[in-house]
Structure formats: C-alpha cells, structure tokens
Scaffold this active site. Sequence first.
Site, PDB file in Angstrom:
ATOM      1  N   GLU A  49       6.131   5.562  -2.122  1.00  0.00           N
ATOM      2  CA  GLU A  49       5.990   6.666  -1.455  1.00  0.00           C
ATOM      3  C   GLU A  49       7.280   7.181  -0.990  1.00  0.00           C
ATOM      4  O   GLU A  49       8.157   6.356  -1.041  1.00  0.00           O
ATOM      5  CB  GLU A  49       4.892   6.489  -0.294  1.00  0.00           C
ATOM      6  N   ASN A 196      -5.223  11.792  -0.447  1.00  0.00           N
ATOM      7  CA  ASN A 196      -4.923  10.479   0.489  1.00  0.00           C
ATOM      8  C   ASN A 196      -5.442  10.556   2.017  1.00  0.00           C
ATOM      9  O   ASN A 196      -5.106  11.525   2.491  1.00  0.00           O
ATOM     10  CB  ASN A 196      -3.276  10.587   0.178  1.00  0.00           C
ATOM     11  N   GLU A 197      -6.242   9.566   2.160  1.00  0.00           N
ATOM     12  CA  GLU A 197      -6.765   9.480   3.534  1.00  0.00           C
ATOM     13  C   GLU A 197      -7.098  10.918   4.189  1.00  0.00           C
ATOM     14  O   GLU A 197      -6.516  11.414   5.244  1.00  0.00           O
ATOM     15  CB  GLU A 197      -5.581   8.820   4.425  1.00  0.00           C
ATOM     16  N   TYR A 264      -5.127  -2.353   5.862  1.00  0.00           N
ATOM     17  CA  TYR A 264      -4.059  -3.020   6.188  1.00  0.00           C
ATOM     18  C   TYR A 264      -4.176  -4.075   7.076  1.00  0.00           C
ATOM     19  O   TYR A 264      -5.061  -4.069   8.016  1.00  0.00           O
ATOM     20  CB  TYR A 264      -2.953  -1.845   6.958  1.00  0.00           C
ATOM     21  N   GLU A 320      -4.162   1.069  -1.225  1.00  0.00           N
ATOM     22  CA  GLU A 320      -3.443   0.800  -0.216  1.00  0.00           C
ATOM     23  C   GLU A 320      -3.713  -0.474   0.415  1.00  0.00           C
ATOM     24  O   GLU A 320      -4.829  -0.652   1.036  1.00  0.00           O
ATOM     25  CB  GLU A 320      -2.941   1.869   0.541  1.00  0.00           C
ATOM     26  N   GLN A 369       4.267  -1.393   0.064  1.00  0.00           N
ATOM     27  CA  GLN A 369       4.664  -0.849  -0.962  1.00  0.00           C
ATOM     28  C   GLN A 369       5.828  -1.227  -1.813  1.00  0.00           C
ATOM     29  O   GLN A 369       6.467  -2.176  -1.391  1.00  0.00           O
ATOM     30  CB  GLN A 369       5.304   0.578  -0.387  1.00  0.00           C
TER      31      GLN A 369
END
Length: 516
Positions: A49, A196-197, A264, A320, A369
């Site tokens: 990103e 995204n999200e 996460y 992710e 990432q």
Amino acid sequence: MKKLSLTIAILIYCIFNLYAQSKNTAQLTVHANEGKTTISKHIYGHFSEHLGRCIYGGIWVGEDSEIPNIQGYRKDVFEALKKLNIPNLRWPGGCFADEYHWKDGIGPRENRPEMINTHWGGVVEDNSFGTHEFLDFCKLLETEPYICGNVGSGSVEEMSDWVEYINFEGKSPMADLRRENGKLDTWGVKYWGVGNESWGCGGNMTPEYYANEYRRYATYARNYGKNRLYKVAGGANSWDLKWTEVLMKNVPNRMMDGISLHYYTVPNTWRKKGSATEFDEKDYFITLKKAGQMDELISQHSTIMDKYDKDKRIGLIVDEWGTWYDVEPGTNPGFLYQQNSMRDALSAGMTLNIFNNHAERVKMANIAQTVNVLQAVILTDKTRMILTPTYHVYDLYQPHMEATLLPYHLESPDYIFDGDAQESVSISCSKSKDGTINITLVNIDPNNSLQLDCNVVGKETKKVTGRVITATNINDHNTFDDPDKIVISGFKDFKISKGKIEAVLPAKSVVLLQVR
Ligand code: AHR
C-alpha cells in the site's frame, strides 16, 4: 453392553491423551493418495500500500537514487521477492485505494499532481509511483497484479476507465491514452478488488448499500479480449458475518468471483496493541491464540457462503491479514512500522497452514504488508535490507503452492499457559506434481520440544529431508546489525523406523518435512 464399550473407548482415548500430554508426543497420519483440492498459489500473495515506507523507500526509490535499483525499483527488495516467487501483489491499498485517483499517477512524472495521504500520516503523495510503475514491477517480478479500485471517493466511470486503460487492446480513449504514455500493448490484469473495507475507511457503508454499489461498479468493469476479470467484492471485517450474508444474498452469484475478509492479530487492544519485540509468554500465548482463530473465522464465513454457493465457486479472499503491534518507538505512528520476531514466524506458519487446510474456499490471501509495514517480510533502512522471520516461513512453504492438499489425522498435546490451553501443533500437508509429500508443522510450545511419530499412508518413506526455522527466545528477531539470527536451517532431528518418521520438533519451531 453398548454403553460399556463406549465407556471403555472413552477411557482408552483419555488415557492415550494423558499419556501424549505427559510425554509431549504427537501421532500423525498423512494420507498420500487421498487429496482432491489444489492449494492455490495465490494463498501466498502479498499486499503493498501507499503507506509509510512500503512503496516509497521500500519498493520504489527512483532511477536517480544512490540505492542500487532496476529502473527505479530497489534491487535488493526485488531480488528477495523474486526468490519467494510471490504469486500476486495487491495495490494501491488498503484505505489508500479509496482516495486514490489513478489518472493522477500516469504520464510524465514531473506533471503528476500531489495529494495528501490522509489515512497514513498526512504526508504528501507525489504520485511518482503509479499504474505503469506498479504493473511494470509486477511484470519484472512475474507476479499477478491485484488492483483495488476506488469505490469510497471515486466513481463507476473512473474504475471503468482504469480497466479500459489497462486491458483494452483496440482503439478507445483510454487505450489511446495508455499508448501515448508509452505502453503499446495491454497488461491484461485479471484480479480487481471493488473497494476496500467499505464498512469503514472505504466509505462507512452498510452492507445493503455496498452490495448495490458493488453491482454498479462490477457491471462497468468490462472483460476485454480474452481477459476475464476476477472481481473481488469488499468483504467483512473479521467476525461481521452479516456483511458476508448480505453480499452473498444481494449480489447475483455470477457477478462476483471472490469476496474478501480482513483479520488482524492484535495481542491486546487497538489503543495499546503491545510491542513487537518486548513481550512475555502471556502476550505470546494470546497472540498465537488470536492468530489461530483464523480457522474458526474462515469456517464461519464459509458456512454462510456455502448456503448460496454450494459448489464453492466464489473464493474467500483473505486479502489483509497479519500481526499488528504498536509501531517501533520513535517512528511515525501513521507509518505502521514494526519489527518481526520468532513469534511472527510461528503465527505466519500457523495461518498459512489454516489457509491450506481451507483451500477449497480460500483462493487467495495477502499478508499485510510486503515491506516496512505491519507483518512485513522485508525491512529496509536506507541502503540496508533485512529479511524477517516471516519471510523465511514464506520461503519454507513454497512447495505447497499449486500442490494437492492431503488429509491427515493428528493427535497432539495442548500448549498450556496460566490455566488456558491451545493446540501446540499446527500442520498442513500436500503432494507436489512430482509426487513429493510436503508436511509443514508448527510447534508453538515455547518450552517443550515435541516427539512426532508420522505415518505416511500410500508413500514409502525412504528419502526424507527436513528444514527448520527456530530461535533461542520467542522474541528473537533479525536486525540490521544481526540480519541472520533467524534463518532456515537443515533439520536432521528425525529417523525412519519401520517405515515411519520419528522426529523431534524443537520448541517454538516451524518445520518442513519432505518425503520424496
Ligand atoms: O494494512 C493497513 C490497513 O489496515 C489497510 O489500509 C486497511 O485496509 C486496514 O484497515
């Protein structure tokens, strides 16, 4: 009589478990000829990103940099990623994707407008790394690009134009513009994320609203020539099962190929996540327990998907995932720079095993990432670069890519800490095209090695080799002054006895056993 036999069976099972627990032994049976599902290589994907030093300084330094580079890409980072054979690279975000306007990142660099990266540190983004720079990097790496379109602050037209610019061969306004910018043929990008999200940084939408938006965006993201797009709908935030349910219900099956999921591993709270290197066994236990919840998470989302897509055509795309700690002291809080220890190697090994075991539904995953951000595989400091323990796990697991997933049965003891328990061993097994059996094992117990008795049914265990990643301490990590503290070593602590493999897995280790 029936009752008595059941009681005896339960008793034997309990005695065996108690024995296994006290001896720290595990029994594994792998069925070499019973695999049905291919483990998609895309499970081993990455994510880069415009965030902190991932793109700028991590991947891109520009042609004039004193840092050795190939057409502006860091040479050391390029070579390290090349060695991993990364199958795909997701870009440009993350949250950044929903404020990125791709037309600002094409044409002569000196003419590209600047913008503020409002999500990540409020820094100036000069757009010097744009569509051409990203896609040419993927070409050089021989990896599949996975582009995330802007739904949050963009438009249907903008995303539609982007697809046309990249993929249309004929004469059209966007294809002509691409040619003007020096790219005569197309890149033929297959993988496209639609926002995204969208439940959060990507627009704070409701699932019902997003499902409608998805349908509009997906309609105008066209297939050109022979290239068929693989469209990924922006999926749920970890345990938000309703989001998955609404998308599956409200978007016609044929309109999407994948649905994403973000999860996460945060050891403590989002406000105080915990240090990447200064942690005790309590933090270690919690981190691995939370990483292991990926298994249940995937099962729950898959169960919902099964209701609408029983043939499992639509992929669950975990684009992710990874550990998320407090940033390294003294670094920009908006840059998400963190160290990476033996604990991260174990959590990566465990998570990749989980993805492999769910290969029927999980068709792609992207660790967050690639460089200098969150659970990075590579860290850089000006001219220097190091490979993290997580990098070495990706290297170790390469044989699983495009291999056939094999069923197994495992009896193993728990890892117990402070009265709480979790499974001490995580595993996945596969068969490569040349017949090699690959078994990856993670022993998360930081204090005890484990005696493993392994029976591979349907394959002679004459030629066995092993490799291992381990460390003295759970928080050991590679630094710029000591870059090879944690690497892959040869694993010799096993023997073949009566056709079975008897191995001793070190405490806190990731092991690959291969039977040829
Ligand atoms: O990976 C960092 C950020 O985490 C991404 O930009 C966003 O999608 C997620 O919340």
